[in-house]
Design a protein around this motif. Structure first.
Motif, mmCIF file in Angstrom:
data_model
loop_
_atom_site.group_PDB
_atom_site.id
_atom_site.type_symbol
_atom_site.label_atom_id
_atom_site.label_comp_id
_atom_site.label_asym_id
_atom_site.label_seq_id
_atom_site.Cartn_x
_atom_site.Cartn_y
_atom_site.Cartn_z
ATOM 1 N N GLU A 147 -55.703 -101.430 39.731
ATOM 2 C CA GLU A 147 -54.520 -101.533 40.596
ATOM 3 C C GLU A 147 -53.216 -101.549 39.795
ATOM 4 O O GLU A 147 -52.155 -101.373 40.364
ATOM 5 C CB GLU A 147 -54.620 -102.684 41.611
ATOM 6 C CG GLU A 147 -54.774 -104.061 41.054
ATOM 7 C CD GLU A 147 -54.963 -105.136 42.155
ATOM 8 O OE1 GLU A 147 -54.642 -104.893 43.327
ATOM 9 O OE2 GLU A 147 -55.436 -106.224 41.810
ATOM 10 N N LEU A 182 -64.668 -106.552 40.693
ATOM 11 C CA LEU A 182 -63.332 -107.055 41.059
ATOM 12 C C LEU A 182 -62.410 -107.080 39.836
ATOM 13 O O LEU A 182 -61.238 -106.699 39.915
ATOM 14 C CB LEU A 182 -63.420 -108.458 41.676
ATOM 15 C CG LEU A 182 -64.017 -108.540 43.081
ATOM 16 C CD1 LEU A 182 -64.138 -109.996 43.527
ATOM 17 C CD2 LEU A 182 -63.148 -107.764 44.083
ATOM 18 N N ASN A 223 -59.004 -104.898 39.491
ATOM 19 C CA ASN A 223 -57.745 -105.561 39.161
ATOM 20 C C ASN A 223 -57.005 -104.806 38.037
ATOM 21 O O ASN A 223 -55.773 -104.775 37.994
ATOM 22 C CB ASN A 223 -58.070 -107.010 38.771
ATOM 23 C CG ASN A 223 -56.868 -107.899 38.509
ATOM 24 O OD1 ASN A 223 -56.737 -108.481 37.431
ATOM 25 N ND2 ASN A 223 -55.970 -108.038 39.476
ATOM 26 N N ILE A 259 -56.741 -109.270 44.920
ATOM 27 C CA ILE A 259 -57.978 -109.241 44.125
ATOM 28 C C ILE A 259 -57.916 -110.314 43.032
ATOM 29 O O ILE A 259 -58.891 -111.026 42.782
ATOM 30 C CB ILE A 259 -58.200 -107.837 43.510
ATOM 31 C CG1 ILE A 259 -58.466 -106.816 44.624
ATOM 32 C CG2 ILE A 259 -59.350 -107.865 42.498
ATOM 33 C CD1 ILE A 259 -58.444 -105.363 44.144
#
Ligand code: DGP
Ligand code: NA
Ligand code: NA
Length: 214
Positions: free
Chosen positions: A83, A76, A80, A54
Motif C-alpha cells: 500500500e 497482511l 502493508n 491494515i
C-alpha cells in the motif's frame, strides 16, 4: 563542486534491517537527519506502518490483542508494504532518499522463523521496489534481549529471535552490508552515514530502480 539539487536524479532506497532491539529505529532517524543536514533530502518510512487500516490489524496482532493464522498475518504485512509502493516510487523519482525501517526481509525472516516455507514467504513481496542498499544491524540475540523494553511484543523472545537471525542469513544478497551494532551509537551512526552517502551519489548518477526478487 557537486550540485546537490541536481534535477531529474532519483533518491536512494535504503533499508535498515535487524533483530528486535538492534537499534535500527533510532539509527534510521539519525540517518535521515544527517542526510538532510548534508543537503540530501531524505524521509523515513517504517514497516509495519501502523497508521493504515491494515497496519492497525498488524499492531493489534503484535500486541497480542488479536490472534491470526501465520499465513494471514504474513500476507497482511506484505499488503502493508504494497500500500506504500507507489508513494515510495514517486518520492524516489522526485529525488528524495528513503530510509526504510524494516522491509520484505523482515517479512520473510520472521515468518520463515515460524516454519513457513521461504519461497512461499517471498512470493507476495516479489515486485516491490528493490532496495539499492540494505544495512543489517548485527547484534547477537542475547545482547539484544538485554536492552531496555525487551519482551513487550509478540516476537520479542530470545529463542524465536535466534531463529530469525538464522533466517536473515539466508536472505543476504549483493545489496547487503553488515553493520556491527555492538559499537557505540555514535560510531554506528557515522559508519552508516558514510556508506549511505556513497549510494545516494550513485543513484543520482542514473542507476535505475528495479523490482525485488524477480
Ligand atoms: P518494529 O515496529 O520494527 O519493532 O516491528 C514490529 C515487529 O514485527 C518486530 O518483531 C518485527 C516484526 N515484523 C516486521 N515486519 C514483519 C513482517 O513482514 N512479517 C512478520 N511476520 N513480522 C514482521
Ligand atoms: Na519491536
Ligand atoms: Na523497532
Amino acid at each position: 563542486m557537486e550540485d546537490k539539487s541536481k534535477s531529474g536524479s532519483r533518491g536512494a532506497l535504503v533499508v535498515i534491517e535487524g533483530l528486535d532491539r538492534c537499534g535500527k529505529t533510532s539509527q534510521s532517524s539519525r540517518l535521515v537527519k544527517n542526510l538532510d543536514e548534508l543537503g540530501y533530502p531524505a524521509e523515513l518510512f517504517r514497516f509495519p506502518d501502523r497508521n493504515t487500516v491494515i497496519g492497525q490489524m498488524i499492531s493489534s496482532y503484535l500486541n497480542s490483542d488479536s490472534q491470526l493464522d501465520d499465513r494471514t498475518i504474513h500476507l497482511l504485512f506484505s499488503a502493508n508494504r504494497w500500500e506504500k509502493r507507489s508513494l515510495m516510487e514517486s518520492k524516489l523519482q522526485s529525488g528524495i532518499t528513503l530510509i526504510v525501517d524494516r522491509y520484505a526481509y523482515s517479512g520473510v525472516a520472521f515468518s520463515s522463523a515460524k516454519g513457513l516455507d521461504i519461497e512461499w514467504c517471498k512470493a507476495p513481496d516479489m515486485g516491490l521496489l528493490a532496495p539499492d542498499l540494505v544495512l543489517y544491524l548485527d547484534i547477537s540475540p542475547e545482547k539484544a534481549s538485554e536492552r531496555g523494553g525487551y519482551g513487550g511484543e509478540r516476537y520479542e523472545q530470545l529463542e524465536f529471535q535466534k531463529k530469525v537471525a538464522q533466517s536473515y542469513q539466508v536472505l543476504q544478497d549483493a545489496s547487503w552490508k553488515i553493520i556491527d551494532a555492538n559499537r557505540t551509537v555514535e560510531d554506528v551512526e557515522e559508519h552508516m552515514r558514510d556508506i549511505v552517502l556513497d549510494y545516494v551519489k550513485t543513484c543520482r548518477n542514473g542507476k535505475s530502480l528495479s523490482q525485488l526478487w524477480l
